[in-house]
Every structure is written in structure tokens, then in C-alpha cells.
Scaffold this motif. Structure first.
Motif, PDB file in Angstrom:
ATOM      1  N   GLY A  22       0.814  -1.216   0.000  1.00  0.00           N
ATOM      2  CA  GLY A  22       0.000   0.000   0.000  1.00  0.00           C
ATOM      3  C   GLY A  22       0.848   1.266   0.000  1.00  0.00           C
ATOM      4  O   GLY A  22       0.518   2.247  -0.672  1.00  0.00           O
ATOM      5  N   LEU A  23       1.957   1.258   0.748  1.00  0.00           N
ATOM      6  CA  LEU A  23       2.837   2.429   0.782  1.00  0.00           C
ATOM      7  C   LEU A  23       3.507   2.657  -0.575  1.00  0.00           C
ATOM      8  O   LEU A  23       3.631   3.797  -1.020  1.00  0.00           O
ATOM      9  CB  LEU A  23       3.893   2.264   1.873  1.00  0.00           C
ATOM     10  CG  LEU A  23       3.392   2.394   3.304  1.00  0.00           C
ATOM     11  CD1 LEU A  23       4.500   2.039   4.297  1.00  0.00           C
ATOM     12  CD2 LEU A  23       2.862   3.789   3.568  1.00  0.00           C
ATOM     13  N   VAL A  24       3.912   1.580  -1.223  1.00  0.00           N
ATOM     14  CA  VAL A  24       4.497   1.723  -2.562  1.00  0.00           C
ATOM     15  C   VAL A  24       3.426   2.230  -3.537  1.00  0.00           C
ATOM     16  O   VAL A  24       3.693   3.103  -4.363  1.00  0.00           O
ATOM     17  CB  VAL A  24       5.119   0.397  -3.045  1.00  0.00           C
ATOM     18  CG1 VAL A  24       5.584   0.512  -4.481  1.00  0.00           C
ATOM     19  CG2 VAL A  24       6.280  -0.001  -2.151  1.00  0.00           C
TER      20      VAL A  24
ATOM     21  N   LEU B  16       1.260 -10.077  -7.165  1.00  0.00           N
ATOM     22  CA  LEU B  16       2.082 -10.905  -8.049  1.00  0.00           C
ATOM     23  C   LEU B  16       2.039 -10.380  -9.486  1.00  0.00           C
ATOM     24  O   LEU B  16       3.069 -10.255 -10.152  1.00  0.00           O
ATOM     25  CB  LEU B  16       1.618 -12.359  -8.007  1.00  0.00           C
ATOM     26  CG  LEU B  16       1.940 -13.138  -6.736  1.00  0.00           C
ATOM     27  CD1 LEU B  16       1.316 -14.528  -6.797  1.00  0.00           C
ATOM     28  CD2 LEU B  16       3.432 -13.233  -6.518  1.00  0.00           C
ATOM     29  N   GLY B  17       0.841 -10.049  -9.965  1.00  0.00           N
ATOM     30  CA  GLY B  17       0.702  -9.527 -11.325  1.00  0.00           C
ATOM     31  C   GLY B  17       1.375  -8.182 -11.509  1.00  0.00           C
ATOM     32  O   GLY B  17       2.084  -7.959 -12.508  1.00  0.00           O
ATOM     33  N   ILE B  18       1.190  -7.286 -10.553  1.00  0.00           N
ATOM     34  CA  ILE B  18       1.814  -5.962 -10.630  1.00  0.00           C
ATOM     35  C   ILE B  18       3.337  -6.094 -10.557  1.00  0.00           C
ATOM     36  O   ILE B  18       4.066  -5.379 -11.247  1.00  0.00           O
ATOM     37  CB  ILE B  18       1.282  -5.047  -9.503  1.00  0.00           C
ATOM     38  CG1 ILE B  18      -0.192  -4.719  -9.723  1.00  0.00           C
ATOM     39  CG2 ILE B  18       2.101  -3.774  -9.374  1.00  0.00           C
ATOM     40  CD1 ILE B  18      -0.473  -3.751 -10.845  1.00  0.00           C
TER      41      ILE B  18
ATOM     42  N   PHE C 292       5.748  -4.655 -13.368  1.00  0.00           N
ATOM     43  CA  PHE C 292       6.799  -3.668 -13.105  1.00  0.00           C
ATOM     44  C   PHE C 292       8.151  -4.169 -13.597  1.00  0.00           C
ATOM     45  O   PHE C 292       8.934  -3.406 -14.165  1.00  0.00           O
ATOM     46  CB  PHE C 292       6.869  -3.333 -11.610  1.00  0.00           C
ATOM     47  CG  PHE C 292       6.066  -2.137 -11.214  1.00  0.00           C
ATOM     48  CD1 PHE C 292       6.661  -0.912 -11.026  1.00  0.00           C
ATOM     49  CD2 PHE C 292       4.704  -2.237 -11.004  1.00  0.00           C
ATOM     50  CE1 PHE C 292       5.932   0.200 -10.655  1.00  0.00           C
ATOM     51  CE2 PHE C 292       3.960  -1.136 -10.626  1.00  0.00           C
ATOM     52  CZ  PHE C 292       4.569   0.093 -10.447  1.00  0.00           C
ATOM     53  N   MET C 293       8.446  -5.460 -13.379  1.00  0.00           N
ATOM     54  CA  MET C 293       9.724  -6.011 -13.823  1.00  0.00           C
ATOM     55  C   MET C 293       9.807  -6.015 -15.352  1.00  0.00           C
ATOM     56  O   MET C 293      10.833  -5.630 -15.924  1.00  0.00           O
ATOM     57  CB  MET C 293       9.907  -7.434 -13.282  1.00  0.00           C
ATOM     58  CG  MET C 293       9.944  -7.529 -11.781  1.00  0.00           C
ATOM     59  SD  MET C 293      11.387  -6.780 -11.049  1.00  0.00           S
ATOM     60  CE  MET C 293      12.582  -8.040 -11.359  1.00  0.00           C
TER      61      MET C 293
ATOM     62  N   GLY D 164       9.000  -3.741  -8.496  1.00  0.00           N
ATOM     63  CA  GLY D 164       8.594  -5.066  -8.944  1.00  0.00           C
ATOM     64  C   GLY D 164       8.993  -6.147  -7.956  1.00  0.00           C
ATOM     65  O   GLY D 164       8.209  -7.042  -7.642  1.00  0.00           O
ATOM     66  N   LEU D 165      10.210  -6.051  -7.432  1.00  0.00           N
ATOM     67  CA  LEU D 165      10.656  -7.018  -6.435  1.00  0.00           C
ATOM     68  C   LEU D 165       9.844  -6.919  -5.151  1.00  0.00           C
ATOM     69  O   LEU D 165       9.513  -7.931  -4.530  1.00  0.00           O
ATOM     70  CB  LEU D 165      12.145  -6.830  -6.146  1.00  0.00           C
ATOM     71  CG  LEU D 165      13.098  -7.233  -7.263  1.00  0.00           C
ATOM     72  CD1 LEU D 165      14.520  -6.822  -6.932  1.00  0.00           C
ATOM     73  CD2 LEU D 165      13.017  -8.732  -7.511  1.00  0.00           C
ATOM     74  N   ILE D 166       9.510  -5.699  -4.753  1.00  0.00           N
ATOM     75  CA  ILE D 166       8.692  -5.513  -3.547  1.00  0.00           C
ATOM     76  C   ILE D 166       7.317  -6.147  -3.749  1.00  0.00           C
ATOM     77  O   ILE D 166       6.817  -6.869  -2.875  1.00  0.00           O
ATOM     78  CB  ILE D 166       8.569  -4.022  -3.186  1.00  0.00           C
ATOM     79  CG1 ILE D 166       9.907  -3.497  -2.660  1.00  0.00           C
ATOM     80  CG2 ILE D 166       7.464  -3.784  -2.154  1.00  0.00           C
ATOM     81  CD1 ILE D 166       9.964  -1.993  -2.485  1.00  0.00           C
ATOM     82  N   PHE D 167       6.704  -5.893  -4.893  1.00  0.00           N
ATOM     83  CA  PHE D 167       5.375  -6.463  -5.140  1.00  0.00           C
ATOM     84  C   PHE D 167       5.420  -7.975  -5.261  1.00  0.00           C
ATOM     85  O   PHE D 167       4.509  -8.660  -4.802  1.00  0.00           O
ATOM     86  CB  PHE D 167       4.726  -5.843  -6.378  1.00  0.00           C
ATOM     87  CG  PHE D 167       4.213  -4.462  -6.140  1.00  0.00           C
ATOM     88  CD1 PHE D 167       3.256  -4.217  -5.177  1.00  0.00           C
ATOM     89  CD2 PHE D 167       4.699  -3.394  -6.864  1.00  0.00           C
ATOM     90  CE1 PHE D 167       2.785  -2.946  -4.943  1.00  0.00           C
ATOM     91  CE2 PHE D 167       4.236  -2.120  -6.634  1.00  0.00           C
ATOM     92  CZ  PHE D 167       3.284  -1.888  -5.677  1.00  0.00           C
TER      93      PHE D 167
END
Length: 155
Positions: A19-21, A85-87, A91-92, A123-126
Motif C-alpha cells: 500500500g505504501l508503494v 504478483l501480477g503488478i 513492473f519487472m 517489482g521485487l517488492i510487489f
């Protein structure tokens, strides 16, 4: 059975991080729209917002993605799991695509290398938050835990 934790105890923390990202992406988009309002949609000028180069189209796209991410974080449950996972994958893939077209005329969203790096990190965070925020019944969690703790069949 997938080797993804179910009902992880830190699930609320992972949802909060996502949520913060998402809030950052939304804020970046809003500030970007304010900075680029009146410019052509795909302008490739030197407009920098929060350390990232942008144009009006990229800022508007960031607002949409930020809202989707925030809604997913608020709704939670497995919707958030699959969305993150999709986001993360998106992003990656976008970061790799940005890097491929950065020095060409196809860079119509005005990317820079800092945008690529931030997209990879997000992308890694998500992906990480998506892997640890899966929700299931207590039976699902118990079955997943039993699956993880069974002896390996390797000989």
C-alpha cells in the motif's frame, strides 16, 4: 500444492508495504500531472518529479496504477495476493522494456535509468508481498505447513 505460505503472520505488514508503494506511485503521478499539465501528452522534455523523469502520459498512467494498487491493498484477501504478483511481474517487465527503448524514439513515456531502477525495486517488492500475503482457511495453512515440513524425497 504451491510452495507459497498461507496465512503468514506478517501478512498485514506485507499489505501495508504494498500500500505504501502504491501511495508513492499515486503521489508521483499526481505531482507529475501538476508539473506537466499543459505539455503535450508524450513530451520528452527534462521534467523530473521525485527523482524520476516523467511526462503527462506517464504521470496519468502512474495515477491509475497507484489507485489500483491502493484498492488492492485495502481489499486484501487473495485479491491482493494475485494483484501484487501480477503488478510485480508487470513492473519487472516494464523495467526491462524501458531499458530496451530508453535511447530510442520509442521512449515516448520519457523514461530514464533511475525510472528503470525504481521499477525493478518496486517489482521485487510487489513480488515479495504477493508471495507472502496469500489467505486461506486454517486447514489450508496446516496442509501447506505439513507439506513444507515433510522430509525430502531426494535420495
Amino acid at each position: 500444492m504451491a510452495h507459497i505460505p498461507v496465512n503468514h503472520p506478517l501478512r498485514p505488514l506485507y499489505r501495508t508495504i504494498a500500500g505504501l508503494v502504491g501511495a508513492y506511485v499515486l503521489f508521483f503521478g499526481i505531482v507529475g500531472v501538476v508539473q506537466t499539465w499543459g505539455d503535450p501528452l508524450f513530451e520528452r522534455g527534462p521534467v523530473w518529479v521525485l527523482g524520476l523523469r516523467t511526462n503527462l502520459a506517464f504521470a496519468l498512467m502512474s495515477i491509475v496504477f497507484g489507485l489500483v494498487i491502493l484498492i488492492g491493498s485495502v481489499l486484501g484477501r487473495n485479491f491482493s495476493h494475485y494483484l501484487n504478483l501480477g503488478i510485480g511481474i508487470l513492473f519487472m517487465a516494464a523495467a526491462i522494456g524501458m531499458m530496451a527503448v530508453m535511447q530510442t524514439d520509442l521512449n515516448f513515456l520519457n523514461f530514464s535509468m533511475s525510472t528503470v531502477i525504481v521499477s525493478m525495486i518496486f517489482g521485487l517488492i510487489f513480488l515479495a508481498t504477493g508471495l507472502y500475503d496469500k489467505v486461506g482457511s486454517p486447514e489450508d495453512a496446516h496442509a501447506e505447513k505439513a507439506y513444507r515440513s515433510q522430509p525430502s524425497s531426494r535420495g
